[in-house]
Design a protein around this motif. Sequence first.
Motif, short mmCIF file in Angstrom:
data_model
loop_
_atom_site.label_atom_id
_atom_site.label_comp_id
_atom_site.label_asym_id
_atom_site.label_seq_id
_atom_site.Cartn_x
_atom_site.Cartn_y
_atom_site.Cartn_z
N GLY A 140 113.18 -53.87 -11.54
CA GLY A 140 113.74 -53.93 -12.88
C GLY A 140 113.51 -55.26 -13.56
N PHE A 195 102.69 -55.73 -10.71
CA PHE A 195 103.32 -54.91 -11.75
C PHE A 195 104.29 -53.91 -11.12
N ASP A 196 103.86 -53.25 -10.04
CA ASP A 196 104.71 -52.25 -9.38
C ASP A 196 105.99 -52.87 -8.81
N ARG A 226 105.43 -57.83 -21.72
CA ARG A 226 105.03 -56.62 -20.99
C ARG A 226 103.68 -56.12 -21.50
N LEU A 265 110.40 -56.27 -15.23
CA LEU A 265 109.27 -56.39 -16.14
C LEU A 265 109.71 -57.17 -17.38
N THR A 272 99.41 -55.63 -19.44
CA THR A 272 98.45 -54.52 -19.38
C THR A 272 97.02 -55.00 -19.63
N ARG A 282 108.35 -53.72 -11.66
CA ARG A 282 108.95 -52.49 -12.19
C ARG A 282 110.03 -51.96 -11.24
N GLU A 283 109.73 -51.94 -9.95
CA GLU A 283 110.69 -51.47 -8.96
C GLU A 283 111.98 -52.29 -8.97
#
Length: 131
Positions: A127, A120-121, A107, A129, A111, A124-125
């Motif tokens: 679950g 990335f979004d 993770r 990552l 970045t 994350r949405e």
Amino acid sequence: MTIPAAGGIIFDDDGRLLLILRTTPPSALTWSVPGGKCESGESTAAACVREVAEETGLAVEVQRLAGRVVRAAPQGGVYVIDDFVCRVVSGELAAGDDAGDAGWFSRADLTRLSLAEGLFDALREWGLLPQ
């Protein structure tokens, strides 16, 4: 025009995510999950397995659908991409086809990388990552 496509979300034993460096549009020079367009008559799950093998040298098994994203296609229309959680069954990681590089990323690594738009979004949405 709608263009069906698929991607593979794959983690190693340390919880790191497999990403490839794209060398062709769309998303050229960004990191993304391996994947690509479906061939004529090919299911998105079959396209996922084929594309992962072509781009990474890894044979995978689809475990489940993670989600779907829609992205603009460079020639017009949209890609409708089914992303699947997969597990590696064999092979050695090596960038191939239109992948300039391939690797396993945490993770924190994400970045620092130039990621494909929305990756990335979406992870994350869903679950998904990496650790």
